[in-house]
Design a protein around this motif. Structure first.
Motif, mmCIF file in Angstrom:
data_model
loop_
_atom_site.group_PDB
_atom_site.id
_atom_site.type_symbol
_atom_site.label_atom_id
_atom_site.label_comp_id
_atom_site.label_asym_id
_atom_site.label_seq_id
_atom_site.Cartn_x
_atom_site.Cartn_y
_atom_site.Cartn_z
ATOM 1 N N GLY A 1 0.952 -1.405 -0.106
ATOM 2 C CA GLY A 1 0.032 -0.031 0.097
ATOM 3 C C GLY A 1 0.961 1.236 -0.098
ATOM 4 N N GLY B 1 1.515 3.652 -1.764
ATOM 5 C CA GLY B 1 0.858 5.075 -2.380
ATOM 6 C C GLY B 1 1.767 5.717 -3.065
ATOM 7 N N ASP C 1 1.475 -1.244 -4.778
ATOM 8 C CA ASP C 1 0.171 -0.567 -4.635
ATOM 9 C C ASP C 1 -0.937 -1.060 -5.715
ATOM 10 O OD1 ASP C 1 -0.615 2.256 -3.075
ATOM 11 O OD2 ASP C 1 -1.597 1.857 -4.732
ATOM 12 N N SER C 2 -2.149 -1.143 -5.544
ATOM 13 C CA SER C 2 -3.075 -1.446 -6.530
ATOM 14 C C SER C 2 -3.071 -0.431 -7.557
ATOM 15 C CB SER C 2 -4.362 -1.772 -5.900
ATOM 16 O OG SER C 2 -4.849 -0.708 -5.288
ATOM 17 N N THR D 1 3.152 -1.734 6.195
ATOM 18 C CA THR D 1 1.925 -1.532 5.756
ATOM 19 C C THR D 1 1.172 -0.074 6.404
ATOM 20 O OG1 THR D 1 -0.315 -2.212 5.118
ATOM 21 C CG2 THR D 1 0.800 -3.229 6.988
ATOM 22 N N THR E 1 -3.515 1.410 5.076
ATOM 23 C CA THR E 1 -3.896 0.430 4.037
ATOM 24 C C THR E 1 -4.982 -0.567 4.427
ATOM 25 O OG1 THR E 1 -1.748 0.433 3.157
ATOM 26 C CG2 THR E 1 -3.013 -1.465 2.170
ATOM 27 N N GLU F 1 -8.942 -0.163 3.698
ATOM 28 C CA GLU F 1 -9.048 -0.230 2.320
ATOM 29 C C GLU F 1 -9.206 -1.523 1.844
ATOM 30 O OE1 GLU F 1 -9.688 2.382 0.492
ATOM 31 O OE2 GLU F 1 -9.120 3.637 2.368
ATOM 32 N N THR G 1 -3.830 -10.786 4.374
ATOM 33 C CA THR G 1 -2.736 -10.103 3.945
ATOM 34 C C THR G 1 -1.792 -9.714 5.220
ATOM 35 O OG1 THR G 1 -4.401 -8.616 2.572
ATOM 36 C CG2 THR G 1 -2.290 -7.442 3.072
#
Length: 457
Positions: free
Chosen positions: A198, A200, A223-224, A269, A272, A275, A285
């Protein structure tokens, strides 16, 4: 005066129930530490439990690059939209679980049936079906009003910019403070690799480099959002897409690597967990990240009740791992920070306020006024392996100390897994412990051992 005294007495009585001052614990300080302070080789305000609390500024190189990025953008609009996004993120709650929706739906339906006085036994099948359909619509309508409507935040190019403008400075300050404590308390730890889930706009990378410099030779960021990754890379390159990356091994991915063979000295992390779409996903996770951890796993969230609860959920999950696996003969993890123990969090059993901390930071120059702001956060740093015998487990100050004339009230979390409030005075505890308590702040460790009347910590 009588009214003021009564109010003070009521406040102290209320806090004593919460923090346990009715037990009147004893406080012990190491002779060696007392001797150093007496010899003027150490100042009480710089005792070893003090965590640097300076006001944090974003590195000038980052600010310069940000100015390049937004030079042709409507800065005022970005600032206003960024503030709106920040308010939304601070109000986030975890998604409601399916079993919670089901049980709440049944409860609402029963309330509706009771209010209407419906006798289901006297109805035909057609009437029951019609009533069921009617109830279903009413239940859904009420559920929408009563339950938090969670949805993922999708970061495109524009919203990634908003996140950078509104969240880089406070998140950098938080991570810098946490990582600085790790370095201060374990100066021999020299991480060579870091994994950021995550990631960012790459805030953790900048914070880690501020603490350890070029010691970290590999940064792996996940990060997605591809746009977030692009922006993070752009910031590192100084705003020049064709410039050479200043870090030799820095990687950006949109998904967690499947292999458990790759491990990193420190895994982070930050902001995150809220989310993720369910408790199951959060814990899966966390387990995945723990399996990639060589030494430290750092978990950070908003300093709200919601942020604290998901952080504590992750903490308890890791600490319980060895109990689920009989093959473990030793504790697989212990809490490095902030807790001085591995017991259940006492905050959850005493009140409805989160265990959180505070850091001061200077906002980005294009955010309007540049007066220092404060950011509250909840966090936990988990370390691999059992707690070493050398760990002193000093109490952590969990609320801002109340400094008064001739006494200071410190509210702490102690090694015994309890919240403890102590009113320090020079006459009762000695001048040096009193000065140390008076010089300490929210988030500091107090270099003392706190014991109850039975001699237990």
């Amino acid at each position: 005066m009588k009214i003021s005294f009564s109010l003070l007495a009521f406040s102290l009585l209320k806090n004593s129930r919460k923090y346990g001052t009715q037990v009147k614990p004893s406080v012990e300080m190491e002779d060696q530490l007392i001797a150093l302070i007496k010899a003027d080789e150490m100042k009480p305000r710089k005792h070893p439990g003090v965590m640097k609390a300076r006001t944090v500024e974003v590195p000038a190189a980052v600010v310069s690059t940000m100015k390049v990025i937004i030079k042709d953008k409507p800065v005022s609009a970005l600032r206003m939209e960024g503030e709106k996004l920040e308010r939304y993120l601070k109000g986030r709650h975890p998604p409601v679980e399916k079993d919670q929706v089901t049980s709440k739906g049944i409860e609402i339906q029963q309330q509706i049936e009771a209010k209407l006085g419906v006798d289901l036994l006297s109805l035909s099948e057609e009437q029951k079906e019609a009533l069921k359909s009617r109830f279903q619509n009413l239940v859904i309508k009420r559920l929408k009003h009563m339950l938090y409507s969670w949805k993922p935040v999708v970061y495109n190019e524009h919203s990634s910019l908003l996140y950078m403008v509104s969240r880089f400075a406070p998140e950098y300050a938080v991570l810098l403070k946490i990582l600085t404590e790790v370095k201060t308390r374990e100066p021999d730890f020299q991480p060579h690799s870091m994994f950021d889930f995550g990631s960012g706009v790459g805030t953790a990378t900048w914070a880690a480099r501020s603490v350890w410099g070029d010691t970290i030779q590999e940064h792996f960021n996940v990060d997605s959002s591809g746009e977030m990754n692009d922006l993070a890379s752009f910031l590192l390159r100084g705003g020049d897409e064709e410039a050479e990356m200043p870090i030799k091994a820095v990687f950006y991915r949109q998904f967690l690597p499947a292999s458990h063979m790759l491990k990193y000295d420190i895994v982070i992390t930050a902001y995150t967990l809220l989310e993720l779409p369910s408790a199951r996903t959060r814990l899966e996770t966390i387990l995945n990240l723990w399996n990639k951890t060589n030494r430290y796993l750092v978990i950070v969230e908003q300093g709200t009740n919601a942020g604290f609860k998901v952080t504590n959920e992750a903490r308890d999950f890791i600490l319980e791992l060895e109990r689920r696996n009989d093959s473990h003969t030793a504790t697989v993890a212990h809490v490095f920070s902030p807790c001085p123990h591995d017991l259940p969090c006492p905050r959850l059993t005493h009140d409805k306020t989160p265990c959180n901390f505070e850091v001061s930071y200077i906002p980005l120059p294009f955010q309007g006024r540049c007066d220092a702001k404060k950011e509250r956060y909840s966090y936990v740093v988990l370390k691999k392996g059992p707690r070493p015998d050398s760990d002193v487990q000093w109490p952590r100050i969990v609320r801002k100390p109340l400094v008064r004339k001739k006494h200071t009230i410190c509210r702490m979390c102690v090694a015994g897994g309890k919240l403890q409030e102590i009113i320090f005075t020079a006459s009762k505890h000695g001048k040096i412990p009193y000065w140390c308590a008076r010089s300490s702040n929210w988030g500091d460790l107090l270099p003392m051992t706190v014991k109850d009347v039975n001699g237990k910590e």
